[in-house]
Motif scaffolding. Structure first.
Motif, short mmCIF file in Angstrom:
data_model
loop_
_atom_site.label_atom_id
_atom_site.label_comp_id
_atom_site.label_asym_id
_atom_site.label_seq_id
_atom_site.Cartn_x
_atom_site.Cartn_y
_atom_site.Cartn_z
N ASN A 79 79.27 13.31 19.90
CA ASN A 79 80.09 14.48 19.58
C ASN A 79 80.19 15.45 20.77
OD1 ASN A 79 77.50 15.44 19.44
ND2 ASN A 79 77.62 16.17 17.34
N GLN A 80 79.95 14.93 21.95
CA GLN A 80 80.12 15.73 23.18
C GLN A 80 80.44 14.77 24.30
OE1 GLN A 80 77.78 15.71 25.95
NE2 GLN A 80 79.02 17.17 27.10
N VAL A 81 81.28 15.20 25.24
CA VAL A 81 81.59 14.36 26.40
C VAL A 81 81.54 15.17 27.69
CG1 VAL A 81 83.01 12.63 25.21
CG2 VAL A 81 84.08 14.72 26.08
N THR A 82 81.20 14.47 28.77
CA THR A 82 81.28 14.99 30.14
C THR A 82 82.09 13.98 30.94
OG1 THR A 82 79.04 15.90 29.93
CG2 THR A 82 79.95 15.76 32.15
N ASP A 105 92.70 15.99 31.71
CA ASP A 105 93.39 16.42 30.49
C ASP A 105 93.35 15.33 29.43
OD1 ASP A 105 93.99 18.92 31.46
OD2 ASP A 105 96.06 18.43 32.01
N ARG A 106 93.45 14.09 29.88
CA ARG A 106 93.42 12.99 28.91
C ARG A 106 92.07 12.96 28.19
NH1 ARG A 106 93.57 6.61 30.03
NH2 ARG A 106 93.49 6.01 27.83
N LEU A 107 91.01 13.19 28.93
CA LEU A 107 89.69 13.21 28.28
C LEU A 107 89.57 14.39 27.32
CD1 LEU A 107 86.87 12.12 27.90
CD2 LEU A 107 86.13 13.54 29.83
N VAL A 108 90.05 15.54 27.75
CA VAL A 108 89.97 16.72 26.87
C VAL A 108 90.77 16.46 25.59
CG1 VAL A 108 90.63 19.15 26.65
CG2 VAL A 108 89.54 18.34 28.76
N GLN A 109 91.94 15.86 25.72
CA GLN A 109 92.73 15.55 24.53
C GLN A 109 91.98 14.60 23.61
OE1 GLN A 109 94.83 18.23 24.72
NE2 GLN A 109 95.64 16.85 23.16
N GLN A 114 88.84 14.05 18.48
CA GLN A 114 87.66 13.53 17.81
C GLN A 114 86.67 14.64 17.42
OE1 GLN A 114 87.00 10.21 17.07
NE2 GLN A 114 89.10 9.79 17.73
N GLY A 115 87.02 15.87 17.68
CA GLY A 115 86.12 16.96 17.35
C GLY A 115 84.89 17.01 18.26
N MET A 116 85.02 16.51 19.48
CA MET A 116 83.89 16.50 20.42
C MET A 116 83.94 17.73 21.33
SD MET A 116 84.33 12.60 21.69
CE MET A 116 83.94 11.16 20.68
N ARG A 406 85.56 28.84 10.73
CA ARG A 406 86.27 27.82 11.50
C ARG A 406 85.38 26.61 11.68
NH1 ARG A 406 89.80 30.67 10.90
NH2 ARG A 406 91.23 31.72 12.33
N ILE A 407 85.96 25.43 11.59
CA ILE A 407 85.20 24.23 11.92
C ILE A 407 85.08 24.15 13.44
CG2 ILE A 407 85.21 21.71 11.88
CD1 ILE A 407 86.50 21.87 9.13
N SER A 408 83.84 23.97 13.94
CA SER A 408 83.64 23.96 15.39
C SER A 408 83.41 22.57 15.94
CB SER A 408 82.45 24.84 15.76
OG SER A 408 81.28 24.40 15.11
N SER A 409 82.88 21.66 15.15
CA SER A 409 82.77 20.29 15.64
C SER A 409 82.66 19.37 14.43
CB SER A 409 81.58 20.11 16.58
OG SER A 409 80.38 20.29 15.88
N THR A 410 82.97 18.12 14.65
CA THR A 410 82.94 17.14 13.57
C THR A 410 82.30 15.87 14.07
OG1 THR A 410 85.01 16.01 14.11
CG2 THR A 410 85.19 18.04 12.79
N TRP A 411 81.90 14.99 13.15
CA TRP A 411 81.39 13.70 13.56
C TRP A 411 81.76 12.63 12.54
CZ3 TRP A 411 78.53 18.01 12.47
CH2 TRP A 411 77.75 18.02 11.32
N SER A 412 81.80 11.42 13.01
CA SER A 412 81.99 10.22 12.18
C SER A 412 83.32 10.21 11.44
CB SER A 412 80.83 10.06 11.19
OG SER A 412 79.60 10.08 11.88
#
Ligand code: XIL
Length: 457
Positions: A79-82, A105-109, A114-116, A406-412
């Motif tokens: 649920n997080q990316v670098t 930008d593609r990664l950010v999108q 995905q809510g990451m 507000r929903i701040s992150s999601t998973w699965s």
């Protein structure tokens, strides 16, 4: 979050930027069966970390997003990316004044879809500089560096949770000195100048100093970084966090005083992040220790591994990651997931009794599935919710949030949002029949998510 130089509510506003915002009224509960108690053991790294108020992330090479085996694991587990390379200086400004944001930008999108959460890496660094910058010095270089920080942080404003503003500025060995580099030769204040420029360009991002070999509390390099952070805090230089790369590869090892290092930095009033974790031969014990150490320190916000499969690793010959080259879970994966699941409730905030409002009602007719809500952990500023779907293996569930929550992150699951940003449609993404999300209260601590519908297929 006790940083006088930080704008109030900055992080909250940033997390809210993961969704498009506007207003939707309080909605009737429909299709939800609300169960008291906590969720069963989570089955993915991101979901389990989120239940403990943390993230579990990975470095992503954007070119690999075309590899479906890779993307399946990414979307299911993290649920997080670098960006592994795509937000470095040479990638973003290959020629002076010419910015190239396509891959980043593609990664950010992808992360947003995905809510990451996204960690920006990195604004100022002696390495992976474009040729034009490598050849610069003095005031010209200082100004070019500051311009890069400003341009890039402005471009990504609102999309980045944490920036590694400066990377690897200290020397290895016993000197405790700054690393010699063209940036260092512009003057010792280059680091704080970069942090100030980043704060001005994106006041909502948390700003981190990131380095390797600062894991062992006894090392001169660790002590030197500690003193710099202490100095920055005392003088009001805007710094919010320290990233420990924690490459326990290439000859470095997990030190037994790692937890002391994490808690010592945290005691300065900054968050700590484990930003690039990999461990030679992926021993379960060391991976488990890292997770337990992070969970033991309230300000340890999360762990990022430096790649998904061993074959994706920058040090692939050391097989240092949690999945093998075929994408199968290694024993270290099981150790990490178990340590996360065994982790105590997060020490941040003040857990309160979840007060789900609204009465469970019968599921709406015709949807072909039922969504069951299980309230999760509650902190002072946010809470988790998990939703289990029965009656269908592929599904979409519509969840409404009461603003200003507000929903701040999601998973699965794969979320999409209506134009208000308060109604999320979560679709199954092959990672099982339970999804979850974190909601920021934003001043309303009583409202709880409402399930509007569950639709099979
Ligand atoms: C590495 C990448 O993984 C490689 O693909 C690239 O060739 C070199 O950089 N510290 C950091 C990361 O902060 O950016 C580095 O990433 C690994 C060490």
């Amino acid at each position: 979050m006790a940083n006088s130089s930080r704008a109030p509510g900055r992080s909250r506003r940033l997390r809210a930027a993961l969704v498009v915002s506007a207003a939707v009224g309080l909605l009737a509960t429909a299709g939800a069966v609300v169960l008291p108690g906590s969720a069963s053991a989570a089955s993915t790294l991101g979901a389990s970390a989120a239940e403990r108020g943390r993230y579990f992330g990975t470095a992503v090479a954007v070119s690999r997003l075309n590899d479906s085996a890779y993307t399946t694991i990414l979307n299911r587990e993290f649920n997080q990316v670098t960006a592994e390379n795509e937000m470095k200086i040479d990638a973003l400004q290959p020629n002076q004044g010419q910015f190239n944001y396509g891959n980043a930008d593609r990664l950010v999108q992808h992360a947003r879809s995905q809510g990451m959460l996204v960690r920006g890496h990195t604004l100022a660094w002696h390495s992976q500089q474009p040729g034009w910058m490598q050849n610069m010095s003095g005031t010209t270089l200082r100004n070019a560096m500051l311009n890069h920080v400003t341009q890039v942080a402005t471009h990504f404003r609102g999309q980045i949770e944490w920036w590694d503003v400066v990377n690897e500025a200290f020397a290895d060995g016993g000197s405790g000195a700054r690393r010699d580099s063209n940036l260092q030769r512009t003057g010792n204040d280059w680091i704080e100048a970069a942090f100030r420029a980043a704060r001005q360009a994106d006041p909502n991002a948390d700003l981190c100093y990131n380095d390797y070999n600062i894991d062992n509390w006894s090392d001169a390099k660790t002590q030197a970084v500690y003193r710099m952070v202490q100095d920055f805090k005392s003088r009001g230089v805007p710094i919010d966090c320290v990233g420990l790369q924690s490459h326990f590869t290439g000859g470095s090892n997990y030190p037994s005083n790692y937890r002391t290092t994490l808690s010592s930095f945290a005691a300065l009033g900054v968050d700590v992040h484990i930003t690039e974790l990999d461990i030679r031969n992926a021993p379960s014990d060391a991976y488990r220790n890292v997770v337990n150490d992070c969970l033991a320190v309230a300000r340890c916000k999360g762990i990022t591994v430096w790649g998904i499969r061993d074959s994706d690793s920058w040090r692939s010959s050391e097989n240092p990651l949690l999945f093998n080259g075929s994408g199968q879970k290694k024993p270290a994966y099981d150790a990490v997931l178990a340590a996360l699941n065994n982790g105590t409730t997060p020490p941040t905030g003040n857990p309160t009794t979840p007060p789900p409002t609204g009465n469970p009602t019968t599921p709406p007719p015709g949807g072909g599935c039922t969504a069951t809500v299980t309230p999760g952990q509650v902190w002072g500023d946010r809470y988790n919710t998990s939703v289990t779907v029965s009656g269908a293996s592929t599904w979409s569930v519509v969840v409404a949030i009461t603003p200003p929550q507000r929903i701040s992150s999601t998973w699965s699951g794969s979320p999409t949002w209506d134009s208000s940003g308060n109604v999320m449609t979560m679709r199954s993404n092959g990672s099982g029949n339970t999804f979850g999300f974190t909601t920021m209260m934003n001043g309303n601590s009583s409202a709880r998510p409402q399930i509007r519908s569950c639709t099979a297929g």
